[in-house]
Design an enzyme around this catalytic site. Structure first.
Site, PDB file in Angstrom:
ATOM      1  N   PHE A   1      29.054  -0.326  46.140  1.00  0.00           N
ATOM      2  CA  PHE A   1      28.184  -1.100  47.036  1.00  0.00           C
ATOM      3  C   PHE A   1      27.098  -0.252  47.686  1.00  0.00           C
ATOM      4  O   PHE A   1      26.090  -0.776  48.140  1.00  0.00           O
ATOM      5  CB  PHE A   1      29.037  -1.769  48.136  1.00  0.00           C
ATOM      6  CG  PHE A   1      29.379  -0.850  49.281  1.00  0.00           C
ATOM      7  CD1 PHE A   1      28.500  -0.664  50.342  1.00  0.00           C
ATOM      8  CD2 PHE A   1      30.564  -0.120  49.286  1.00  0.00           C
ATOM      9  CE1 PHE A   1      28.805   0.210  51.384  1.00  0.00           C
ATOM     10  CE2 PHE A   1      30.869   0.748  50.316  1.00  0.00           C
ATOM     11  CZ  PHE A   1      29.980   0.913  51.367  1.00  0.00           C
TER      12      PHE A   1
ATOM     13  N   LYS B   1      28.187  -4.258  35.819  1.00  0.00           N
ATOM     14  CA  LYS B   1      29.084  -4.970  36.745  1.00  0.00           C
ATOM     15  C   LYS B   1      28.859  -4.333  38.110  1.00  0.00           C
ATOM     16  O   LYS B   1      29.474  -3.332  38.456  1.00  0.00           O
ATOM     17  CB  LYS B   1      30.535  -4.802  36.283  1.00  0.00           C
ATOM     18  CG  LYS B   1      31.510  -5.900  36.721  1.00  0.00           C
ATOM     19  CD  LYS B   1      31.580  -6.149  38.207  1.00  0.00           C
ATOM     20  CE  LYS B   1      32.369  -5.100  38.972  1.00  0.00           C
ATOM     21  NZ  LYS B   1      32.241  -5.274  40.447  1.00  0.00           N
TER      22      LYS B   1
ATOM     23  N   GLU C   1      30.454  -6.452  44.092  1.00  0.00           N
ATOM     24  CA  GLU C   1      30.433  -7.859  44.501  1.00  0.00           C
ATOM     25  C   GLU C   1      30.007  -8.020  45.963  1.00  0.00           C
ATOM     26  O   GLU C   1      29.805  -9.127  46.442  1.00  0.00           O
ATOM     27  CB  GLU C   1      31.797  -8.515  44.250  1.00  0.00           C
ATOM     28  CG  GLU C   1      32.979  -7.926  45.015  1.00  0.00           C
ATOM     29  CD  GLU C   1      33.623  -6.704  44.334  1.00  0.00           C
ATOM     30  OE1 GLU C   1      32.894  -5.862  43.781  1.00  0.00           O
ATOM     31  OE2 GLU C   1      34.870  -6.592  44.406  1.00  0.00           O
ATOM     32  N   ARG C   2      29.882  -6.878  46.683  1.00  0.00           N
ATOM     33  CA  ARG C   2      29.510  -6.977  48.096  1.00  0.00           C
ATOM     34  C   ARG C   2      27.998  -7.105  48.285  1.00  0.00           C
ATOM     35  O   ARG C   2      27.520  -7.680  49.245  1.00  0.00           O
ATOM     36  CB  ARG C   2      30.036  -5.774  48.871  1.00  0.00           C
ATOM     37  CG  ARG C   2      31.540  -5.898  49.096  1.00  0.00           C
ATOM     38  CD  ARG C   2      32.089  -4.736  49.841  1.00  0.00           C
ATOM     39  NE  ARG C   2      32.902  -3.915  48.960  1.00  0.00           N
ATOM     40  CZ  ARG C   2      33.386  -2.733  49.278  1.00  0.00           C
ATOM     41  NH1 ARG C   2      33.123  -2.200  50.454  1.00  0.00           N
ATOM     42  NH2 ARG C   2      34.126  -2.064  48.429  1.00  0.00           N
TER      43      ARG C   2
ATOM     44  N   CYS D   1      27.615   8.897  49.110  1.00  0.00           N
ATOM     45  CA  CYS D   1      28.577   9.819  48.499  1.00  0.00           C
ATOM     46  C   CYS D   1      28.161  11.264  48.744  1.00  0.00           C
ATOM     47  O   CYS D   1      28.957  12.177  48.565  1.00  0.00           O
ATOM     48  CB  CYS D   1      28.686   9.566  47.014  1.00  0.00           C
ATOM     49  SG  CYS D   1      27.126   9.826  46.180  1.00  0.00           S
TER      50      CYS D   1
ATOM     51  N   GLU E   1      38.332  10.088  53.127  1.00  0.00           N
ATOM     52  CA  GLU E   1      36.888   9.857  53.038  1.00  0.00           C
ATOM     53  C   GLU E   1      36.581   8.678  53.963  1.00  0.00           C
ATOM     54  O   GLU E   1      36.914   7.534  53.650  1.00  0.00           O
ATOM     55  CB  GLU E   1      36.482   9.506  51.597  1.00  0.00           C
ATOM     56  CG  GLU E   1      34.983   9.346  51.464  1.00  0.00           C
ATOM     57  CD  GLU E   1      34.521   8.792  50.108  1.00  0.00           C
ATOM     58  OE1 GLU E   1      35.301   8.099  49.436  1.00  0.00           O
ATOM     59  OE2 GLU E   1      33.363   9.066  49.754  1.00  0.00           O
TER      60      GLU E   1
END
Ligand code: NAD
Length: 498
Positions: A149, A173, A176-177, A281, A382
């Site tokens: 996301f 793909k 979905e958020r 990240c 994390e």
């Protein structure tokens, strides 16, 4: 409220899905869209469309492919603002940051525009008498991207420009958020002249991912996301014989030596820890203050943390937006509380922040925890939020040991004026991407991006030269065109040069 559909074979479709997911605006806390969640039959349709398109796309000339890449580059460049707004509305990050991620993705598109140069093979004339040897690379087939996301435009752009320029077809793909950026990009590809079926988007969750990983017509999988899922993707895709690169999570340390310009270091630490609400990240989530650097550094970092303007991503005055979901906010706040209970000193506390006019938004303010121990949850987890944990170390060696003891190895940075210490650091750390007085050392598109240890499963980093290598496989041709009169019998010996 609109429904976000799949993009398969050049058109939008709700497919066979009977499930949907909610897409929120994190700044308001409102549900703004629903996204269809693919059933395995939708994955079959997308892969079939990509497989059919591969037959002709893999044969398209370099010049035809390059023309489309350049058109796509122009279209993305012309629509940075709209893309940034879509990203901000679903992810929460501020507009300038969202535009920045599109820009960094665009750099990979620009790299891929140079594909004729990148795909040049090798040629050895007269390797043996009358024999030439040459190599070239071919695309793999249907490639899949499964993305997180936190960079809904940039991370997919680490993958599909290179894959498609190399002659592959692609099924994305996305998370979905925040799924809208993927569909926006699909339409730009259509406008750029990409044939239907070369780029497809399937929305969904684990059901869609598992169907892609098991699909016999998928040749390669690129994944970016959290470490447990990266490990799972790598194992499952490898077991079904696919080529796979799976980039995982991170705990990036910045070491600050006493000889550093502390104002400069603190400024960059705050930007790297709180930018994009820490949902990068490559965010710096752990600072290691070496020797006498600690207290003075903490004074400045504390001031900087208080100065960060937190607000909705669409407000140009905001420097930091909300986190992505209510669940993410709650998890981050719980971890801060656990850190406090386990003995960390809370210098700046972002819990319970209410932004006027946006009281239901998913906001957490910048947080600074000092005297963090390596056994504390805030250090081992994390957090993926705007939380900077500060650890103290006695020496550069102790700081390097700390970095290397961590299971992650994505990025790290050192702040110093000593070239000797910086060189010791760059050679000594078991980390893939290193910054020297650069806190977020994301490699340019013409290098490859990737971490070590639990931050990457597979042996190829993403985009850059390793991306081209990942999305192609080599052929070596040994060729001889003998004169008929010179032809003589073959020998049973193993072929050697003459
Ligand atoms: P995530 O792992 O939850 O999701 C990533 C993708 O995997 C999504 O498309 C999601 O739908 C899918 N997924 C989630 N659970 C799954 C399951 N059980 N089975 C199969 N598929 C599943 O990650 P996220 O929360 O979207 O993103 C944040 C994470 O991504 C952080 O850990 C961050 O460090 C990492 N990340 C890493 C990099 C890198 O370059 N190493 C870059 C960006 C983000």
């Amino acid at each position: 409220m609109s429904t976000i559909e799949h993009w398969i074979g050049g058109r939008l479709t709700t497919g066979a899905a009977t499930r949907t997911g909610d897409v929120f605006n994190p700044a308001t806390g409102q549900r703004q869209h629903e996204v269809v969640l693919a059933a395995p039959a939708d994955v079959d349709d997308a892969v079939a469309a990509a497989k059919a398109a591969f037959a002709s796309w893999s044969q398209a000339s370099l010049s035809a492919r390059t023309k489309i890449m350049f058109s796509f580059r122009e279209l993305v460049n012309a629509h940075v603002k709209e893309l940034a707004e879509l990203i901000s509305d679903e992810h929460g990050k501020v507009l300038s940051d969202a535009a920045g991620e599109v820009q960094r993705g665009l750099e990979v598109v620009e790299f891929a525009c140079g594909i004729p140069q990148l795909l040049k093979g090798e040629y050895s004339d007269q390797a043996s008498t009358g024999v030439d040897v040459f190599s070239f690379r071919e695309p793999l087939g249907v490639c899949v991207g499964i993305t997180p996301f936190n960079f809904p435009a940039m991370v997919p752009m680490w993958m599909y420009p290179v894959a498609i320029a190399c002659g592959n077809t692609f099924v994305l793909k996305p998370s979905e958020r925040d799924p809208s950026a993927a569909n926006f990009v699909a339409d730009l590809w259509r406008r750029a002249g990409l044939p239907d079926g070369v780029f497809n988007v399937v929305h969904g969750d684990k059901v869609a991912v598992d169907a892609l990983l098991d699909h016999p017509d998928v040749a390669a999988v690129s994944f970016v996301g959290s470490t447990p899922i990266a490990r799972y993707i790598h194992q499952k895709a490898s077991a079904s014989g696919k080529r796979v690169q799976a980039l995982g999570g991170a705990k990036n340390h910045a070491i600050v030596l006493p000889d550093a310009d502390l104002e400069f270091a603190a400024n960059h630490l705050a930007a790297a820890a709180f930018g994009s609400a820490g949902e990068r990240c490559m965010a710096i989530s752990a600072a290691v203050a070496v020797g006498g650097a600690g207290d003075a550094l903490m004074d400045i970092v504390t001031r900087k943390a208080h100065e960060v303007v937190v607000g909705p991503g669409r407000d140009p005055r905001s420097e930091m937006g909300p986190v992505v979901t209510a669940a993410a906010r709650d998890r981050i706040e719980t971890l801060i509380g656990t850190g406090e209970q386990q003995g960390a000193k809370v210098l700046v506390d972002g819990r319970g922040l209410k932004v006027p006019g946006h009281e239901n938004g998913f906001f957490v303010g910048p947080t600074v925890l000092d005297h963090v121990g390596t056994g504390m949850d805030v250090y081992t987890e994390e957090i993926f939020g705007p939380v900077l944990s500060v650890v103290r170390a006695d020496s550069v060696e102790a700081a390097i040991d700390l970095v290397n003891a961590n299971p992650y190895g994505n990025g790290t940075a050192i702040f110093t004026t000593s070239g000797e210490a910086a060189r010791r650091f760059q050679r000594g750390v078991t980390v893939g991407m290193i910054g020297i007085n650069v806190p977020v050392p994301v490699p340019m598109a013409y290098y490859s991006f990737g971490g070590w240890k639990d931050s990457l499963f597979g042996d190829k980093h993403i985009h850059g030269p390793e991306g081209v290598s990942f999305y192609t496989r080599g052929k070596v041709v040994t060729s001889r065109w003998p004169h008929v009169e010179a032809a003589h019998g073959a020998s049973l010996h193993f072929p050697t040069s003459s």
